[in-house]
Scaffold this active site. Sequence first.
Site, PDB file in Angstrom:
ATOM      1  N   LYS A 123       0.817  -1.226   0.110  1.00 44.52           N
ATOM      2  CA  LYS A 123       0.144   0.020   0.087  1.00 44.52           C
ATOM      3  C   LYS A 123       1.001   1.153  -0.023  1.00 44.52           C
ATOM      4  CE  LYS A 123      -3.362  -0.729  -0.594  1.00 44.52           C
ATOM      5  NZ  LYS A 123      -3.991  -1.395  -1.924  1.00 44.52           N
ATOM      6  N   TRP A 136       5.375 -10.311  -8.447  1.00 42.00           N
ATOM      7  CA  TRP A 136       5.861 -10.387  -7.235  1.00 42.00           C
ATOM      8  C   TRP A 136       6.610 -11.569  -7.202  1.00 42.00           C
ATOM      9  CZ3 TRP A 136       2.163  -7.002  -8.062  1.00 42.00           C
ATOM     10  CH2 TRP A 136       1.854  -6.044  -7.197  1.00 42.00           C
ATOM     11  N   HIS A 159       7.509  -7.375  -1.961  1.00 43.65           N
ATOM     12  CA  HIS A 159       7.156  -6.459  -0.538  1.00 43.65           C
ATOM     13  C   HIS A 159       8.033  -7.065   0.294  1.00 43.65           C
ATOM     14  CE1 HIS A 159       3.475  -4.521  -1.889  1.00 43.65           C
ATOM     15  NE2 HIS A 159       2.798  -5.592  -2.283  1.00 43.65           N
ATOM     16  N   SER A 164      -5.058   3.009   3.723  1.00 42.95           N
ATOM     17  CA  SER A 164      -5.380   2.569   2.412  1.00 42.95           C
ATOM     18  C   SER A 164      -5.658   0.956   2.460  1.00 42.95           C
ATOM     19  CB  SER A 164      -3.872   2.908   1.485  1.00 42.95           C
ATOM     20  OG  SER A 164      -3.909   2.175   0.270  1.00 42.95           O
TER      21      SER A 164
HETATM   22  P1  A3P Z   1      -5.166   4.932  -1.830  1.00 41.56           P
HETATM   23  O1  A3P Z   1      -5.901   3.507  -1.079  1.00 41.56           O
HETATM   24  O2  A3P Z   1      -4.872   5.825  -0.404  1.00 41.56           O
HETATM   25  O3  A3P Z   1      -6.122   5.617  -2.766  1.00 41.56           O
HETATM   26  P2  A3P Z   1      -0.188  -0.190  -3.682  1.00 41.56           P
HETATM   27  O4  A3P Z   1      -0.135  -0.269  -5.036  1.00 41.56           O
HETATM   28  O5  A3P Z   1       1.119  -0.365  -3.166  1.00 41.56           O
HETATM   29  O6  A3P Z   1      -0.995  -1.402  -3.209  1.00 41.56           O
HETATM   30  O7  A3P Z   1      -0.735   1.063  -3.118  1.00 41.56           O
HETATM   31  C1  A3P Z   1      -2.137   1.489  -3.469  1.00 41.56           C
HETATM   32  C2  A3P Z   1      -2.333   2.972  -3.083  1.00 41.56           C
HETATM   33  O8  A3P Z   1      -1.404   3.696  -4.228  1.00 41.56           O
HETATM   34  C3  A3P Z   1      -3.714   3.447  -3.415  1.00 41.56           C
HETATM   35  O9  A3P Z   1      -3.559   4.407  -2.285  1.00 41.56           O
HETATM   36  C4  A3P Z   1      -3.764   3.830  -4.611  1.00 41.56           C
HETATM   37  O10 A3P Z   1      -5.062   4.830  -4.792  1.00 41.56           O
HETATM   38  C5  A3P Z   1      -2.404   4.640  -4.718  1.00 41.56           C
HETATM   39  N1  A3P Z   1      -2.022   4.988  -6.328  1.00 41.56           N
HETATM   40  C6  A3P Z   1      -1.868   4.238  -7.260  1.00 41.56           C
HETATM   41  N2  A3P Z   1      -1.621   4.851  -8.319  1.00 41.56           N
HETATM   42  C7  A3P Z   1      -1.594   6.077  -8.016  1.00 41.56           C
HETATM   43  C8  A3P Z   1      -1.310   7.449  -8.868  1.00 41.56           C
HETATM   44  N3  A3P Z   1      -0.936   7.320 -10.225  1.00 41.56           N
HETATM   45  N4  A3P Z   1      -1.119   8.447  -8.039  1.00 41.56           N
HETATM   46  C9  A3P Z   1      -1.528   8.473  -6.680  1.00 41.56           C
HETATM   47  N5  A3P Z   1      -1.754   7.451  -5.942  1.00 41.56           N
HETATM   48  C10 A3P Z   1      -1.847   6.230  -6.660  1.00 41.56           C
END
Ligand code: A3P
Length: 294
Positions: free
Chosen positions: A45, A80, A102, A132
């Site tokens: 996240k 992954w 991760h 998140s």
């Molecule tokens: P939120 O849940 O706060 O919106 P991961 O990919 O590590 O699982 O993280 C997911 C988080 O990254 C989510 O956060 C998602 O919305 C955010 N995210 C993904 N792409 C993004 C982008 N282009 N700009 C900003 N946030 C992004």
Amino acid sequence: KPMEFFNYKGVKFAKHMIFSEENLHFVENEFQVLDDDIYNVTYPKSGTTWMIEILSLICSNGDVAKAKIKTVPNYTRCPWYESTIGMKQIETLTPPRILTSHLPCHIFAKSFFTSNAKIIYTIRNPKDIIVSWYHYGKISLLLQCPEDFEEHLDCFLKGDFLYGSWFDHVWGWIQMKSSKNFFFITYEELQQDLRGSVMRICDFLGKKLDEAAIDSVLENTSFNIMKDNKMANYSYAGKSAVDLSKGSFMRKGISGDWKNQFTVAQSERFDRIYREKMKNFPVKFNWDEDGTEE
Ligand code: A3P
């Protein structure tokens, strides 16, 4: 969805088809890192999917079609490597490979540390990670998280999360700070200055992109474009991992959303533990001051 867990070297993993002790052992001890590998490493996240998009586009010179060329069902461009599915996908990749992980530093492939491969490590404000993850728990088919936010927060603070404690994760990886193979960046930096961040990543990777290519990277990694990108929004590659009728994977994409979720008491409790655990951390983040303001 009851879930069982197992512990590998002090780190919690879910006992379902994508993790196994054997695979983790293989990854750690036998997996062959190649010198031109690029590893996108994060605590969950923290912006993993965003960085996958950025790296795929940089490595395809801003060419969207090329960045997506490996888009087939159940296929991620940047597998992954610690998962059994990821390991199978890796076999079909032609180098140079971009892989995602991760894993905490102490379980990462040993062969990395004697290679010329590169790691990009993205760190995000842990309060935003907690929020998140909390929402992700509601749409995820693979991981369970408490419905009660207070309990979820407790688990995070105790390190009782998949992939272990965030604190251990960042402390472990930051030890690589001065290695020439290691580059770290924050989610917040990506947000504040995506162009500057992309240029720094290109420098680190030794990629020279012209203005048009950089513009394409910036455009196609914006939240709004990624929200409709089936590879990024999980409607394609991640269908087996999330139920998108319950919410979106590309949720808000902002910094500071924790303020809409944490109570003042929860925030203070978090800050106390954060200050204690992050004392003498070799890097200061912009949320370090932010976290103490309320
Ligand atoms: P939120 O849940 O706060 O919106 P991961 O990919 O590590 O699982 O993280 C997911 C988080 O990254 C989510 O956060 C998602 O919305 C955010 N995210 C993904 N792409 C993004 C982008 N282009 N700009 C900003 N946030 C992004």
